[in-house]
Design a protein around this motif. Structure first.
Motif, PDB file in Angstrom:
ATOM      1  N   SER A  34     -82.384 -11.944  69.180  1.00 26.17           N
ATOM      2  CA  SER A  34     -82.138 -12.794  67.914  1.00 26.17           C
ATOM      3  C   SER A  34     -81.976 -11.938  66.784  1.00 26.17           C
ATOM      4  O   SER A  34     -82.495 -10.836  66.670  1.00 26.17           O
ATOM      5  CB  SER A  34     -83.249 -13.565  68.011  1.00 26.17           C
ATOM      6  OG  SER A  34     -84.613 -13.006  67.768  1.00 26.17           O
ATOM      7  N   ALA A  35     -81.421 -12.490  65.642  1.00 26.06           N
ATOM      8  CA  ALA A  35     -81.162 -11.958  64.510  1.00 26.06           C
ATOM      9  C   ALA A  35     -81.739 -12.698  63.374  1.00 26.06           C
ATOM     10  O   ALA A  35     -81.732 -13.818  63.349  1.00 26.06           O
ATOM     11  CB  ALA A  35     -79.517 -11.856  64.143  1.00 26.06           C
ATOM     12  N   GLY A  36     -82.387 -11.911  62.426  1.00 22.56           N
ATOM     13  CA  GLY A  36     -82.904 -12.772  61.094  1.00 22.56           C
ATOM     14  C   GLY A  36     -81.904 -12.631  60.346  1.00 22.56           C
ATOM     15  O   GLY A  36     -80.843 -11.959  60.140  1.00 22.56           O
ATOM     16  N   ARG A  37     -82.151 -13.544  59.289  1.00 22.87           N
ATOM     17  CA  ARG A  37     -81.335 -13.700  57.997  1.00 22.87           C
ATOM     18  C   ARG A  37     -81.138 -12.416  57.236  1.00 22.87           C
ATOM     19  O   ARG A  37     -80.104 -12.111  56.530  1.00 22.87           O
ATOM     20  CB  ARG A  37     -81.764 -14.776  57.119  1.00 22.87           C
ATOM     21  CG  ARG A  37     -81.066 -16.050  57.421  1.00 22.87           C
ATOM     22  CD  ARG A  37     -81.227 -16.867  56.050  1.00 22.87           C
ATOM     23  NE  ARG A  37     -81.015 -18.429  56.648  1.00 22.87           N
ATOM     24  CZ  ARG A  37     -81.711 -19.453  56.680  1.00 22.87           C
ATOM     25  NH1 ARG A  37     -82.938 -19.120  56.113  1.00 22.87           N
ATOM     26  NH2 ARG A  37     -81.650 -20.632  57.358  1.00 22.87           N
ATOM     27  N   ASP A  38     -82.489 -11.761  57.156  1.00 21.44           N
ATOM     28  CA  ASP A  38     -82.247 -10.697  56.428  1.00 21.44           C
ATOM     29  C   ASP A  38     -81.911  -9.259  57.017  1.00 21.44           C
ATOM     30  O   ASP A  38     -82.034  -8.187  56.842  1.00 21.44           O
ATOM     31  CB  ASP A  38     -83.927 -10.324  55.983  1.00 21.44           C
ATOM     32  CG  ASP A  38     -84.776 -10.553  57.090  1.00 21.44           C
ATOM     33  OD1 ASP A  38     -84.388 -10.484  58.386  1.00 21.44           O
ATOM     34  OD2 ASP A  38     -86.261 -10.293  56.850  1.00 21.44           O
ATOM     35  N   GLY A  39     -81.478  -9.578  58.433  1.00 16.99           N
ATOM     36  CA  GLY A  39     -80.765  -8.312  59.066  1.00 16.99           C
ATOM     37  C   GLY A  39     -81.721  -7.764  60.107  1.00 16.99           C
ATOM     38  O   GLY A  39     -81.622  -6.910  60.669  1.00 16.99           O
ATOM     39  N   ARG A  40     -82.940  -8.291  60.285  1.00 12.97           N
ATOM     40  CA  ARG A  40     -84.079  -8.073  60.827  1.00 12.97           C
ATOM     41  C   ARG A  40     -84.010  -8.604  62.636  1.00 12.97           C
ATOM     42  O   ARG A  40     -84.599  -9.703  62.614  1.00 12.97           O
ATOM     43  CB  ARG A  40     -85.433  -8.338  60.457  1.00 12.97           C
ATOM     44  CG  ARG A  40     -85.856  -7.191  59.534  1.00 12.97           C
ATOM     45  CD  ARG A  40     -87.539  -7.093  59.523  1.00 12.97           C
ATOM     46  NE  ARG A  40     -88.191  -8.358  59.160  1.00 12.97           N
ATOM     47  CZ  ARG A  40     -89.437  -8.489  59.599  1.00 12.97           C
ATOM     48  NH1 ARG A  40     -89.968  -7.769  60.316  1.00 12.97           N
ATOM     49  NH2 ARG A  40     -89.962  -9.783  59.423  1.00 12.97           N
ATOM     50  N   ALA A  49     -88.831 -17.376  68.145  1.00 14.91           N
ATOM     51  CA  ALA A  49     -88.577 -18.898  68.089  1.00 14.91           C
ATOM     52  C   ALA A  49     -88.223 -19.273  66.479  1.00 14.91           C
ATOM     53  O   ALA A  49     -87.299 -19.973  66.201  1.00 14.91           O
ATOM     54  CB  ALA A  49     -90.027 -19.666  68.188  1.00 14.91           C
ATOM     55  N   GLU A  50     -89.034 -18.329  65.440  1.00 13.43           N
ATOM     56  CA  GLU A  50     -88.647 -18.410  63.882  1.00 13.43           C
ATOM     57  C   GLU A  50     -86.944 -18.039  63.943  1.00 13.43           C
ATOM     58  O   GLU A  50     -86.276 -18.793  63.218  1.00 13.43           O
ATOM     59  CB  GLU A  50     -89.555 -17.557  63.234  1.00 13.43           C
ATOM     60  CG  GLU A  50     -89.700 -18.091  62.014  1.00 13.43           C
ATOM     61  CD  GLU A  50     -90.827 -17.060  61.371  1.00 13.43           C
ATOM     62  OE1 GLU A  50     -92.006 -16.641  61.985  1.00 13.43           O
ATOM     63  OE2 GLU A  50     -90.449 -16.269  60.528  1.00 13.43           O
ATOM     64  N   LEU A  51     -86.685 -17.000  64.284  1.00 15.97           N
ATOM     65  CA  LEU A  51     -85.400 -16.472  64.061  1.00 15.97           C
ATOM     66  C   LEU A  51     -84.254 -17.439  64.742  1.00 15.97           C
ATOM     67  O   LEU A  51     -83.165 -17.567  64.289  1.00 15.97           O
ATOM     68  CB  LEU A  51     -85.413 -14.940  64.664  1.00 15.97           C
ATOM     69  CG  LEU A  51     -86.038 -14.044  64.137  1.00 15.97           C
ATOM     70  CD1 LEU A  51     -85.749 -12.643  64.318  1.00 15.97           C
ATOM     71  CD2 LEU A  51     -85.912 -14.100  62.351  1.00 15.97           C
ATOM     72  N   ILE A  52     -84.689 -17.827  65.918  1.00 21.63           N
ATOM     73  CA  ILE A  52     -83.738 -18.714  66.718  1.00 21.63           C
ATOM     74  C   ILE A  52     -83.633 -20.090  65.969  1.00 21.63           C
ATOM     75  O   ILE A  52     -82.136 -20.688  65.645  1.00 21.63           O
ATOM     76  CB  ILE A  52     -83.984 -19.011  68.116  1.00 21.63           C
ATOM     77  CG1 ILE A  52     -83.987 -17.636  69.102  1.00 21.63           C
ATOM     78  CG2 ILE A  52     -83.022 -20.104  68.701  1.00 21.63           C
ATOM     79  CD1 ILE A  52     -84.184 -17.774  70.367  1.00 21.63           C
ATOM     80  N   LEU A  53     -84.471 -20.502  65.448  1.00 21.18           N
ATOM     81  CA  LEU A  53     -84.351 -21.887  64.247  1.00 21.18           C
ATOM     82  C   LEU A  53     -83.826 -21.435  63.164  1.00 21.18           C
ATOM     83  O   LEU A  53     -82.954 -22.387  62.706  1.00 21.18           O
ATOM     84  CB  LEU A  53     -85.918 -22.345  64.052  1.00 21.18           C
ATOM     85  CG  LEU A  53     -86.628 -22.996  65.216  1.00 21.18           C
ATOM     86  CD1 LEU A  53     -87.986 -23.187  64.651  1.00 21.18           C
ATOM     87  CD2 LEU A  53     -85.978 -24.452  65.590  1.00 21.18           C
ATOM     88  N   GLU A  54     -83.668 -20.445  62.701  1.00 26.66           N
ATOM     89  CA  GLU A  54     -82.932 -19.920  61.576  1.00 26.66           C
ATOM     90  C   GLU A  54     -81.645 -19.837  61.559  1.00 26.66           C
ATOM     91  O   GLU A  54     -80.558 -20.267  60.766  1.00 26.66           O
ATOM     92  CB  GLU A  54     -83.740 -18.648  60.672  1.00 26.66           C
ATOM     93  CG  GLU A  54     -84.625 -18.653  59.781  1.00 26.66           C
ATOM     94  CD  GLU A  54     -85.224 -17.469  59.334  1.00 26.66           C
ATOM     95  OE1 GLU A  54     -86.384 -17.498  59.060  1.00 26.66           O
ATOM     96  OE2 GLU A  54     -84.527 -16.339  59.479  1.00 26.66           O
ATOM     97  N   THR A  55     -81.249 -19.089  62.873  1.00 27.28           N
ATOM     98  CA  THR A  55     -79.854 -18.551  62.913  1.00 27.28           C
ATOM     99  C   THR A  55     -79.219 -19.491  63.775  1.00 27.28           C
ATOM    100  O   THR A  55     -77.878 -19.415  63.536  1.00 27.28           O
ATOM    101  CB  THR A  55     -79.840 -17.195  63.179  1.00 27.28           C
ATOM    102  OG1 THR A  55     -80.520 -16.986  64.754  1.00 27.28           O
ATOM    103  CG2 THR A  55     -80.260 -16.084  62.350  1.00 27.28           C
ATOM    104  N   GLY A  56     -79.633 -20.223  64.774  1.00 26.81           N
ATOM    105  CA  GLY A  56     -78.977 -20.962  65.742  1.00 26.81           C
ATOM    106  C   GLY A  56     -78.149 -20.087  66.893  1.00 26.81           C
ATOM    107  O   GLY A  56     -77.332 -20.457  67.357  1.00 26.81           O
ATOM    108  N   GLU A  57     -78.754 -18.847  66.930  1.00 26.78           N
ATOM    109  CA  GLU A  57     -77.968 -18.114  67.795  1.00 26.78           C
ATOM    110  C   GLU A  57     -78.899 -16.974  68.841  1.00 26.78           C
ATOM    111  O   GLU A  57     -80.121 -16.912  68.187  1.00 26.78           O
ATOM    112  CB  GLU A  57     -76.999 -16.953  67.350  1.00 26.78           C
ATOM    113  CG  GLU A  57     -75.821 -17.840  66.602  1.00 26.78           C
ATOM    114  CD  GLU A  57     -75.014 -16.819  65.770  1.00 26.78           C
ATOM    115  OE1 GLU A  57     -73.659 -17.589  65.505  1.00 26.78           O
ATOM    116  OE2 GLU A  57     -75.305 -15.622  65.721  1.00 26.78           O
TER     117      GLU A  57
END
Ligand code: FMN
Length: 170
Positions: free
Chosen positions: A19-25, A55-63
């Motif tokens: 998964s990818a974070g909004r902050d690039g993490r 789970a947090e990252l998938i909820l944020e990015t949808g991917e």
């Protein structure tokens, strides 16, 4: 004798869920609870504990991406399945090299034998887990391990449950 129902549904292919974070993490966790749910349109579900960073990252990015490893990556499966990306960079810790995915921002993992790039369409509150229902955008496999529509024997790790992993075809 009474048994945990989900253990009766194993073995399952174990994979790296990236998964990818909004902050690039970016993050990677080991995952076994997944199933195709429709061939047309192509859809898949992965079940991820609500507490996981993934789970947090998938909820944020949808991917997210499903990366199916070979048995060479077995050590990395345990690292990515026992530590959280909230605390450490698991790509570094497990010596996993990222590859750019073709259609999504989540990375793929070098050395894996199969890849499924996914875009989230629905989040199901399934209790302790979210069941992430997603469209399959693109899927591919390395022909050394997957040929004529099937996995070749003895190359793909399968999770039996707990700390037990077997290889398909063993
Ligand atoms: C073989 C194996 C399979 C796993 N399967 C799942 C799974 O299907 N769903 C899940 O939520 N966690 C599963 N886990 C546990 C997560 O990988 C683990 O809790 C991880 O540390 C979560 O990382 P994160 O916080 O960086 O997202 C599995 C672990 C292992 C070792």
């Amino acid at each position: 004798m009474k048994q945990s129902f989900y253990r009766l549904l194993h073995p399952k292919i174990v994979f790296f869920l990236t998964s990818a974070g909004r902050d690039g993490r970016d993050n990677v966790m080991s995952c076994a609870w997944s199933t195709p749910v429709s061939e047309e349109p192509p859809k898949v579900i992965v079940a991820v504990s609500k507490e996981h960073y993934t789970a947090e990252l998938i909820l944020e990015t949808g991917e997210f991406a499903i990366n199916i490893p070979t048995k060479d990556l077995i050590k990395a499966i345990w690292i990515c399945g026992t530590k959280s990306g909230r605390e450490i960079d698991k790509f570094k810790e497990a010596k996993l090299k990222k590859l750019k995915a073709t259609k999504i921002s989540a990375p793929l993992i070098e050395g894996c034998a199969g890849f499924i790039e996914c875009k989230l369409t629905q989040v199901i509150d399934a209790g302790e887990c979210y069941a992430f229902l997603a469209d399959v955008i693109v899927s591919s496999a390395d022909e050394r391990y997957f040929s004529k529509g099937v996995w070749l024997s003895n190359s793909i790790p399968m999770h039996l449950g707990g700390r037990k992993i077997v290889y398909f075809g063993d």
